[in-house]
Motif scaffolding. Structure first.
Motif, mmCIF file in Angstrom:
data_model
loop_
_atom_site.group_PDB
_atom_site.id
_atom_site.type_symbol
_atom_site.label_atom_id
_atom_site.label_comp_id
_atom_site.label_asym_id
_atom_site.label_seq_id
_atom_site.Cartn_x
_atom_site.Cartn_y
_atom_site.Cartn_z
ATOM 1 N N GLU A 68 19.442 -11.298 12.060
ATOM 2 C CA GLU A 68 19.385 -10.640 13.371
ATOM 3 C C GLU A 68 18.931 -9.193 13.198
ATOM 4 N N GLU A 69 19.523 -8.544 12.191
ATOM 5 C CA GLU A 69 19.248 -7.123 11.941
ATOM 6 C C GLU A 69 17.764 -6.898 11.603
ATOM 7 N N ALA A 70 17.224 -7.735 10.709
ATOM 8 C CA ALA A 70 15.816 -7.578 10.303
ATOM 9 C C ALA A 70 14.881 -7.912 11.464
ATOM 10 N N LYS A 71 15.249 -8.920 12.266
ATOM 11 C CA LYS A 71 14.416 -9.280 13.428
ATOM 12 C C LYS A 71 14.370 -8.120 14.421
ATOM 13 N N ASN A 72 15.522 -7.485 14.631
ATOM 14 C CA ASN A 72 15.574 -6.352 15.569
ATOM 15 C C ASN A 72 14.723 -5.184 15.085
ATOM 16 N N LYS A 73 14.651 -5.038 13.766
ATOM 17 C CA LYS A 73 13.829 -3.968 13.181
ATOM 18 C C LYS A 73 12.344 -4.284 13.365
ATOM 19 N N LEU A 74 11.984 -5.555 13.194
ATOM 20 C CA LEU A 74 10.572 -5.956 13.245
ATOM 21 C C LEU A 74 10.029 -6.015 14.677
ATOM 22 N N PHE A 75 10.878 -6.489 15.590
ATOM 23 C CA PHE A 75 10.458 -6.783 16.970
ATOM 24 C C PHE A 75 9.641 -5.656 17.633
ATOM 25 N N PRO A 76 10.149 -4.411 17.678
ATOM 26 C CA PRO A 76 9.370 -3.355 18.369
ATOM 27 C C PRO A 76 8.074 -3.007 17.643
ATOM 28 N N LEU A 77 7.971 -3.374 16.380
ATOM 29 C CA LEU A 77 6.756 -3.055 15.606
ATOM 30 C C LEU A 77 5.674 -4.127 15.798
ATOM 31 N N THR A 78 5.952 -5.088 16.679
ATOM 32 C CA THR A 78 4.984 -6.164 16.962
ATOM 33 C C THR A 78 4.585 -6.136 18.442
ATOM 34 N N GLY A 79 4.834 -5.012 19.111
ATOM 35 C CA GLY A 79 4.597 -4.964 20.557
ATOM 36 C C GLY A 79 5.535 -5.906 21.291
#
Ligand code: FMN
Length: 204
Positions: free
Chosen positions: A54-65
């Motif tokens: 969950e933590e890594a997904k939350n980090k990646l999400f905004p960096l993918t638009g």
């Protein structure tokens, strides 16, 4: 599944079923098949970060638009190219060293690799990204073979992802690949047309 079917049935799946996880064994099978991809001098200048928590997904999400598949797909792979993969430190040289059994011959290979891929930034980017791109395609076909859907993404903040996942200057983010299972309650857009042999081949 025969190869034609793998090619015909692979689609970029926009909607993943968030309830359906990928078994660890299936992910291993996909990656261990995909690594048969070819690479220059067999140097395999690539790495994968499997974003699952969950933590890594939350980090990646905004960096993918904010592409929803980052949160919906059970796994997103960050495909990383090694800009310095031509260097002697790369362990992929080890089996060649054993095969050649000749220090000078190995050094000649390594000098050649340096002059082809290490002398300018542009060459090292081409080296890392072309090879890692072949791994990426292999992953998507291997996934389909194992019944897993995929979606490549390059509409992303490459530098932001590099920083957020502490990859460092010797690495380049090549693309992301979301992996999982299509959400059957959604409708996939029709497959867009492709240029054909006559459109793209010039005989000389
Ligand atoms: C390198 C690469 C990057 C892509 N980036 C994105 C992306 O950021 N977002 C997106 O929705 N689709 C992305 N796509 C998916 C393409 O739109 C899709 O592959 C294309 O429309 C053909 O559809 P198909 O894969 O279903 O045959 C990308 C595909 C590739 C190969």
């Amino acid at each position: 599944m025969d190869l034609n079917k793998v090619f015909e049935e692979r689609r970029s799946v926009n909607f993943f079923n968030p309830q359906k996880q990928i078994e660890e064994e299936t992910l291993k099978n996909i990656i261990n098949l995909a690594v048969l991809a070819p690479s220059a001098f067999n140097l395999q200048p690539w790495e994968l970060i499997a974003v699952q928590s969950e933590e890594a997904k939350n980090k990646l999400f905004p960096l993918t638009g904010n592409q929803p598949k980052i949160k919906e797909a059970p796994v997103t792979l960050i495909v990383v190219g090694d800009l310095e993969g031509y260097k002697p430190e790369n362990t992929a040289w080890n089996d060649l060293e054993i095969m050649l059994n000749n220090k000078q011959a190995l050094e000649n290979y390594q000098k050649n690799a340096y002059s082809l891929y290490g002398t300018t930034k542009e060459r090292s980017i081409k080296f890392a990204e072309s090879n890692a791109g072949l791994l990426a395609m292999s992953i998507m076909y291997a996934a389909k073979y194992y019944g897993v859907d995929s979606h490549a993404m390059s509409g992303i903040d490459f530098d932001g992802i590099n920083k957020a996942f502490s990859l460092g200057e010797s690495k380049t983010v090549v693309m992301l690949i979301a992996l999982g299972y299509f959400d059957e309650s959604r409708k996939l857009y029709p497959r867009r047309s492709r240029k054909s042999y006559y459109d793209i081949v010039t005989k000389v």
